[in-house]
Design a protein around this motif. Structure first.
Motif, PDB file in Angstrom:
ATOM      1  N   GLU A 209       2.630   1.616  -3.213  1.00 33.97           N
ATOM      2  CA  GLU A 209       0.936   2.232  -4.272  1.00 33.97           C
ATOM      3  C   GLU A 209       1.371   3.733  -3.802  1.00 33.97           C
ATOM      4  O   GLU A 209       0.606   3.833  -4.972  1.00 33.97           O
ATOM      5  CB  GLU A 209       0.019   1.217  -3.966  1.00 33.97           C
ATOM      6  CG  GLU A 209      -0.314   0.620  -5.386  1.00 33.97           C
ATOM      7  CD  GLU A 209      -1.924  -0.275  -4.461  1.00 33.97           C
ATOM      8  OE1 GLU A 209      -2.749  -0.703  -5.941  1.00 33.97           O
ATOM      9  OE2 GLU A 209      -1.611  -0.270  -3.740  1.00 33.97           O
TER      10      GLU A 209
ATOM     11  N   ARG B 283       1.016  -1.520  -0.012  1.00 35.97           N
ATOM     12  CA  ARG B 283       0.229   0.128  -0.071  1.00 35.97           C
ATOM     13  C   ARG B 283       1.129   1.735   0.156  1.00 35.97           C
ATOM     14  O   ARG B 283       0.437   2.318  -0.811  1.00 35.97           O
ATOM     15  CB  ARG B 283      -0.729  -0.259   1.559  1.00 35.97           C
ATOM     16  CG  ARG B 283      -2.117   1.089   1.412  1.00 35.97           C
ATOM     17  CD  ARG B 283      -2.919   0.900   1.742  1.00 35.97           C
ATOM     18  NE  ARG B 283      -3.749   1.922   2.364  1.00 35.97           N
ATOM     19  CZ  ARG B 283      -4.096   3.044   2.022  1.00 35.97           C
ATOM     20  NH1 ARG B 283      -4.169   2.421  -0.049  1.00 35.97           N
ATOM     21  NH2 ARG B 283      -4.775   4.085   1.657  1.00 35.97           N
TER      22      ARG B 283
ATOM     23  N   THR C   7       4.012   6.053  -4.914  1.00 36.20           N
ATOM     24  CA  THR C   7       4.036   6.055  -6.696  1.00 36.20           C
ATOM     25  C   THR C   7       3.083   6.736  -6.895  1.00 36.20           C
ATOM     26  O   THR C   7       3.417   7.712  -8.070  1.00 36.20           O
ATOM     27  CB  THR C   7       4.040   4.996  -7.315  1.00 36.20           C
ATOM     28  OG1 THR C   7       4.549   3.805  -6.433  1.00 36.20           O
ATOM     29  CG2 THR C   7       4.303   4.521  -8.502  1.00 36.20           C
ATOM     30  N   LYS C   8       2.182   7.047  -6.980  1.00 36.98           N
ATOM     31  CA  LYS C   8       0.763   8.026  -6.326  1.00 36.98           C
ATOM     32  C   LYS C   8       1.322   9.394  -6.832  1.00 36.98           C
ATOM     33  O   LYS C   8       0.858  10.007  -7.088  1.00 36.98           O
ATOM     34  CB  LYS C   8      -0.455   7.521  -5.972  1.00 36.98           C
ATOM     35  CG  LYS C   8      -1.193   7.965  -6.501  1.00 36.98           C
ATOM     36  CD  LYS C   8      -2.963   7.822  -5.909  1.00 36.98           C
ATOM     37  CE  LYS C   8      -4.577   8.345  -5.638  1.00 36.98           C
ATOM     38  NZ  LYS C   8      -5.474   8.894  -4.905  1.00 36.98           N
TER      39      LYS C   8
ATOM     40  N   LYS D  22       3.688  -2.824  -8.567  1.00 42.86           N
ATOM     41  CA  LYS D  22       2.816  -1.084  -7.434  1.00 42.86           C
ATOM     42  C   LYS D  22       4.136  -0.092  -7.800  1.00 42.86           C
ATOM     43  O   LYS D  22       3.323   0.879  -7.471  1.00 42.86           O
ATOM     44  CB  LYS D  22       3.243  -1.684  -5.968  1.00 42.86           C
ATOM     45  CG  LYS D  22       1.874  -3.068  -6.350  1.00 42.86           C
ATOM     46  CD  LYS D  22       0.445  -2.924  -6.504  1.00 42.86           C
ATOM     47  CE  LYS D  22      -0.755  -3.874  -5.817  1.00 42.86           C
ATOM     48  NZ  LYS D  22      -1.891  -3.602  -6.553  1.00 42.86           N
TER      49      LYS D  22
END
Ligand code: SF4
Length: 538
Positions: free
Chosen positions: A382, A379, A385-386, A420
């Motif tokens: 993710e 998580r 990176t977002k 991810k």
């Protein structure tokens, strides 16, 4: 009295190596503190002193900062120092091995653990004793080791350094006088001292240290976690930070921003906010009457983190992008959308390191003593990176009780991590350190050679695959000329670039900020060509 602080951190056997851009905080802290105590102090690198040995004659005291892995380099340095009439003091993570060091090298005093309390006493109350090498009086100063006749005296562990003292010390910032290629280096600035993980390996560690499952180390009363009835060391089994440095204490924004400003004034361009977990920053203030000994609760101090990053961002050189700010490590269980958004707002494009160790939650929690799950890490990757950050993940092999099941699970997880958004996985071999729960375990590799090979190969394959994205890309790198070779350090951190077309750099240049294009890749580094020279450093 004149003192020389020598930065020998990460010098290993003393030879130059490609990734030498990291400048740890320890030597700057020691030099800064000595100056505040009124002692004329210089800070120089290991290489500089080795190449200019005669300079040692100008000093009365030499303080060396090194890690356990630097023993060979320290031994060479100690050999040179022994020809001069100086007091030789050794500190840093290597200090834990004081017995072997004092027995095998010509060193006068070893500082164990945090150095501030000892240095203050040595250079105020005991100045004369130190200079005359009369160490008998030092037995009452905790955190020291020295020779007394045939014996080696260890004075016991010192108290943890208070938050108040941490904020009062001004680390040395004249980096342009101390570090060659200062414009290319990553200067670490301490923001948090200590670690919040006081969970422990729930194991039989031998020597009477068998966990009785009293669960004190996961008690909701956070202060209870400090002490284990079976004397099992706090924190992850392979790490000595919680025991040696205690629970987290954060420096105040004013002290950090001032230090960064001064570093920039003296030419630093790349600053790393150093902490065992950056997301612990000011989290201790959320448990005001307690000690922060839980790695995951309470949640991060969003306001304090945002305020610190905002204030750093207000420094004109940071705001303009000329100076880059990075953070070092984070614990995945503290990452959520809100904190990822804050980090993305201020340090987008930079790398961020997350320790996973293995992909088995049960193993991590009960054997390592780290209550951070694969789900937390996935998580975190993710979310980071977002919001434009570049996650790097650490894994370890050869740990005690790591069995085939743990290896297989970890191997299976590697593709998911890259999917991810992980940019790079770094795999370490377990190495037992003093004052850790795993101190007396040897790396367990022979039984699992084929699985370890498989793990290494899958990581190499994916690291290479991830690097393929860099092929043909342009990036800004600080190019440094060492022994007629050019090494490039990406402005926003990343793989070392071996630069091929060196004829573009002026002959008298020490290096330059360049735009390069990546022409070839390897699992651990890349090759590149200079496209444009932005700034030359002489
Ligand atoms: S490691 Fe120590 S404190 Fe934690 S449960 Fe076991 S005996 Fe209790």
């Amino acid at each position: 009295m004149r003192a020389l602080v020598i930065d020998a951190l990460a010098r290993a056997s003393g030879k130059r190596y490609a990734t030498f851009d990291v400048v740890g905080v320890g030597p700057r802290l020691v030099a800064g503190l000595l100056i505040q105590l009124g002692i004329k102090t210089d800070l120089k690198t290991y290489e500089h002193v080795m190449e200019n040995e005669e300079m040692i004659d100008n000093y009365d005291i030499v303080l060396i900062s090194a890690m356990s892995s630097d023993r060979e380099a320290v031994s060479k340095l100690a050999g040179k120092l022994s020809r001069y009439n100086v007091v030789k003091i050794l500190g840093g993570p290597i200090g834990l091995e004081f017995y072997e060091l004092l027995a095998s090298m010509d060193i006068d005093l070893v500082i164990i653990g945090e150095a501030e309390n000892q240095l203050i006493r040595l250079f105020t109350e005991f100045k004369k004793d130190v200079i005359s090498k009369d160490f008998n009086a030092l037995s009452e100063v905790k955190g020291l080791a020295y020779k007394a006749g045939n014996k080696i005296v260890f004075t016991g562990f010192s108290k943890y350094v208070s938050k108040d003292l941490l904020n009062k010390i001004k680390p040395y910032t004249l980096v342009d006088k101390s570090y060659e290629f200062y414009w290319a280096r990553r200067f670490y600035v301490e923001v948090v001292r200590g670690c919040s993980n006081f969970r422990r390996p729930l194991l039989d560690l031998g020597f009477g240290r068998k966990c009785i499952k009293c669960l004190r180390c996961s008690s909701p009363k956070l202060h209870e976690r400090l002490w284990c009835p079976r004397l099992i060391m706090p924190g992850c089994g392979f790490c000595s930070v919680p025991f040696l440095f205690g629970p987290p204490r954060s420096r105040n924004v004013h002290a950090i921003v001032n230090e960064v400003r001064e570093l920039i004034r003296h030419g630093a361009r790349r600053i790393v906010l150093s902490a065992p977990d950056f997301l612990d920053y000011a989290r201790e203030t959320l448990v005001p009457n307690e000690l922060l000994t839980d790695p995951c609760y309470p949640r991060p101090n969003y306001h304090a983190i945002e305020y610190l990053l905002k204030k750093l961002h207000e420094i004109p050189e940071v705001y303009s992008g000329e100076v880059k700010i990075f953070i070092e490590n984070i614990k995945a269980c503290l990452v959520d959308e809100k904190i990822a958004e804050i980090l993305g707002q201020y340090i987008k494009g930079t790398t961020i390191h997350i320790g996973l160790e293995t992909a088995s939650d049960k193993y991590n929690e009960t054997v390592i003593g780290k209550p951070i799950t694969l789900e937390h890490v996935v998580r975190a990757v993710e979310l980071l990176t977002k919001y434009g950050l570049r996650p790097y993940v650490y894994l370890i092999y050869g740990l005690p009780y790591m069995d085939a099941k743990v290896y297989r699970k970890t191997i299976k997880t590697i593709p998911l991590l890259y999917e991810k958004g992980v940019e790079k996985i770094t795999l370490y071999k377990f190495s037992p350190l003093p004052l850790t729960s795993f101190e007396f375990f040897k790396p367990q590799v022979s039984k699992y050679t084929s699985l370890i090979k498989k793990l290494k190969n899958v990581i190499i394959k994916h690291n290479l695959e991830a690097k393929k994205k860099l092929l043909g890309k342009t990036m800004k790198v600080y190019v440094v000329k060492v022994n007629h070779k050019l090494y490039g350090y990406p402005e926003e951190h990343g793989p070392v670039v071996f630069v091929k077309n060196d004829n573009r750099l002026p002959k008298d240049a020490k290096g330059a900020l360049c735009k390069i294009v990546v022409t070839d890749i390897r699992p651990r580094y890349v090759y590149g060509n200079i496209l444009e020279i932005i700034e030359v450093f002489k």
